[in-house]
Design a protein around this motif. Structure first.
Motif, PDB file in Angstrom:
ATOM      1  N   UNK A  16      13.481  15.275   2.902  1.00 16.84           N
ATOM      2  CA  UNK A  16      11.949  15.175   2.438  1.00 16.84           C
ATOM      3  C   UNK A  16      11.275  13.930   3.247  1.00 16.84           C
ATOM      4  N   UNK A  17      10.362  14.098   4.142  1.00 18.06           N
ATOM      5  CA  UNK A  17       9.493  12.815   4.710  1.00 18.06           C
ATOM      6  C   UNK A  17       8.471  12.958   3.767  1.00 18.06           C
ATOM      7  N   UNK A  18       7.895  11.967   2.887  1.00 21.03           N
ATOM      8  CA  UNK A  18       7.059  11.910   1.913  1.00 21.03           C
ATOM      9  C   UNK A  18       6.230  10.550   2.090  1.00 21.03           C
ATOM     10  N   UNK A  19       4.858  10.419   1.502  1.00 24.23           N
ATOM     11  CA  UNK A  19       4.227   9.283   1.231  1.00 24.23           C
ATOM     12  C   UNK A  19       4.226   8.923  -0.139  1.00 24.23           C
ATOM     13  N   UNK A  20       4.562   7.515  -0.160  1.00 27.44           N
ATOM     14  CA  UNK A  20       4.887   7.037  -1.664  1.00 27.44           C
ATOM     15  C   UNK A  20       4.156   5.788  -1.727  1.00 27.44           C
ATOM     16  N   UNK A  21       3.850   5.408  -2.909  1.00 25.93           N
ATOM     17  CA  UNK A  21       3.304   3.920  -3.140  1.00 25.93           C
ATOM     18  C   UNK A  21       4.227   2.991  -3.004  1.00 25.93           C
ATOM     19  N   UNK A  22       4.062   1.769  -2.177  1.00 28.93           N
ATOM     20  CA  UNK A  22       5.070   0.720  -1.836  1.00 28.93           C
ATOM     21  C   UNK A  22       4.671  -0.296  -3.065  1.00 28.93           C
ATOM     22  N   UNK A  23       5.607  -1.019  -3.348  1.00 32.70           N
ATOM     23  CA  UNK A  23       5.569  -2.294  -3.959  1.00 32.70           C
ATOM     24  C   UNK A  23       5.782  -3.330  -3.411  1.00 32.70           C
ATOM     25  N   UNK A  24       5.083  -4.478  -3.028  1.00 31.82           N
ATOM     26  CA  UNK A  24       5.429  -5.602  -2.352  1.00 31.82           C
ATOM     27  C   UNK A  24       6.637  -6.231  -2.936  1.00 31.82           C
ATOM     28  N   UNK A  25       7.353  -6.512  -2.114  1.00 33.81           N
ATOM     29  CA  UNK A  25       8.607  -7.429  -2.457  1.00 33.81           C
ATOM     30  C   UNK A  25       9.982  -6.594  -3.311  1.00 33.81           C
ATOM     31  N   UNK A  26       9.799  -5.249  -3.137  1.00 33.62           N
ATOM     32  CA  UNK A  26      10.759  -4.458  -3.595  1.00 33.62           C
ATOM     33  C   UNK A  26      11.429  -4.034  -2.383  1.00 33.62           C
ATOM     34  N   UNK A  62       0.894  -1.245  -0.167  1.00 32.07           N
ATOM     35  CA  UNK A  62      -0.118   0.079   0.124  1.00 32.07           C
ATOM     36  C   UNK A  62       0.652   1.201  -0.056  1.00 32.07           C
ATOM     37  N   UNK A  63       0.934   2.156   1.030  1.00 32.62           N
ATOM     38  CA  UNK A  63       1.471   3.007   1.229  1.00 32.62           C
ATOM     39  C   UNK A  63       2.714   3.158   2.047  1.00 32.62           C
ATOM     40  N   UNK A  64       3.715   3.918   2.059  1.00 33.68           N
ATOM     41  CA  UNK A  64       4.662   3.932   3.028  1.00 33.68           C
ATOM     42  C   UNK A  64       5.286   5.499   3.292  1.00 33.68           C
ATOM     43  N   UNK A  65       5.800   5.711   4.559  1.00 32.70           N
ATOM     44  CA  UNK A  65       6.243   6.816   4.717  1.00 32.70           C
ATOM     45  C   UNK A  65       7.685   6.716   4.480  1.00 32.70           C
ATOM     46  N   UNK A  66       8.510   7.564   3.783  1.00 28.24           N
ATOM     47  CA  UNK A  66       9.896   7.545   3.681  1.00 28.24           C
ATOM     48  C   UNK A  66      10.667   8.772   3.883  1.00 28.24           C
ATOM     49  N   UNK A  67      11.716   8.908   4.060  1.00 28.66           N
ATOM     50  CA  UNK A  67      12.660   9.836   3.833  1.00 28.66           C
ATOM     51  C   UNK A  67      13.766   9.886   3.007  1.00 28.66           C
ATOM     52  N   UNK A  68      13.809  11.068   2.220  1.00 33.21           N
ATOM     53  CA  UNK A  68      15.071  10.893   1.187  1.00 33.21           C
ATOM     54  C   UNK A  68      15.236  12.144   0.942  1.00 33.21           C
TER      55      UNK A  68
END
Length: 365
Positions: free
Chosen positions: A343-353, A293-299
């Motif tokens: 930046x702390x962003x919300x992205x679409x997560x891909x299972x298994x990646x 689903x969705x993930x919070x990441x820092x980039x």
């Protein structure tokens, strides 16, 4: 919050028969029955090979009973010779037979004995091999992640950290339960059986050389003691701890934790949000679950984004990390983005990646 003393913790550890062992992930080995069968087959092949060598040169051997050496005699001689029994009723008499015994049958006898006592040799050398593995593991372990507690929180934390590309060899799990450590080593992590409030246990985990320490114990008082001990051993590591009660969070920070996650209050807020807005609750739960689903990441900020506002980027920015400050996307202090910002962003997560090493998912509760 009343904290139990170290003596009480020590008594609890003794009651659970804590042994302070270091367990490394075991390599995949064959089933014991297969190992025995393989050795038996090798021994039989050596026996047959020796018998054929003797039978091929049967004229160079003498049998005290009838003088002739047939195929049965060749197998008999091979058996008593390889087993070092040596009754002496069949003996090599020609120079060729004696040379064959020196250069062929004697080495085969030694190999035959090695195969038969292979299990005993493995037992005798297992301790040496294990010590060598431990010494090599300690010498190569640097900038690793120590996880105290391998329950639901600890497992989830490890999965999140490993999603950034961290190798399993760089994770060390500490837990007082031997069964829990067995489960950790089965998944490929090194494990320490012991009470993490004791400095000697954390030293076995090489915590003084660790870069990150995750404390996910079941009790808040234990988390405080572990944090104090870990910070004493490593002044520069980033320590993140989880507590059940929000009132204990300040105590964790005073003990040396860089960040404290309150599991009970976070779960309570998620429950309340789900009651008020089931859809919003589903979104928050989706953010918490790693890899779907969705993930919070820092980039980091890329060059093309420098000089823009957070809303002008292609990603959904929720916060900007500038130095040691975390600013909201609409904070007037942000202004325009700088190259040193993150930046702390919300992205679409891909299972298994996996997430790239420079893109770090935020710790999930």
């Amino acid at each position: 919050m009343k904290l139990p003393g170290h003596d009480a913790i020590a008594r609890q550890a003794d009651e659970h028969l804590v042994t302070h062992r270091v367990k490394l992930p075991k390599k995949v080995v064959q089933h014991p029955f297969r190992q025995v069968a393989r050795r038996v087959i090798m021994a039989l092949l050596l026996l047959v090979g020796t018998a054929l060598i003797v039978y091929a040169d049967r004229g160079g051997y003498s049998d005290n009973s009838d003088g002739d050496v047939d195929l049965l005699d060749a197998f008999y001689y091979a058996t008593v010779s390889l087993s070092t029994t040596g009754y002496g009723d069949i003996t090599p008499v020609s120079d060729g037979a004696r040379l064959t015994n020196i250069f062929l049958i004697t080495p085969m006898r030694v190999l035959f004995l090695i195969i038969l006592v292979g299990t005993t040799l493995e037992v005798l050398t297992e301790r040496t091999r294990e010590e060598w593995r431990l010494n090599r593991w300690r010498s190569t372990l640097r900038d690793h992640t120590v996880v105290v507690g391998f329950g639901t929180k600890g497992r989830s934390a490890i999965q999140t950290v490993c999603a950034t590309g961290l190798k399993k060899e760089q994770v060390v799990v500490v837990d007082p339960s031997s069964k829990v450590i067995d489960a950790a080593t089965a998944e490929g992590y090194a494990g320490i059986v012991g009470d993490a409030t004791r400095s000697e246990v954390l030293k076995r985990a090489e915590v003084h050389k660790a870069r990150k320490i995750i404390i996910a114990t079941q009790r808040d008082d234990t988390a405080v003691l572990v944090t104090l001990t870990a910070r004493q051993l490593n002044k520069g590591a980033k320590i993140v701890a989880a507590v059940r009660e929000e009132e204990n969070a300040p105590l964790l920070k005073q003990s040396g934790a860089d960040a404290v996650i309150t599991s009970a209050s976070a779960a309570g807020r998620l429950l309340g949000l789900s009651v008020l807005s089931p859809a919003a609750g589903m979104v928050m739960e989706d953010l918490i679950q790693q890899g779907s689903g969705l993930d919070i990441i820092e980039r980091p900020v890329i060059k093309a984004e420098v000089g823009k506002s957070p809303r002008e980027t292609n990603d959904l920015v929720v916060s900007v990390v500038r130095g040691h400050r975390v600013l909201g996307y609409d904070d007037a202090a942000v202004g325009t983005l700088e190259l040193t910002d993150r930046l702390i962003t919300i992205v679409r997560a891909t299972p298994g990646t996996q997430v790239a090493p420079d893109v770090r998912p935020l710790p999930h509760d």
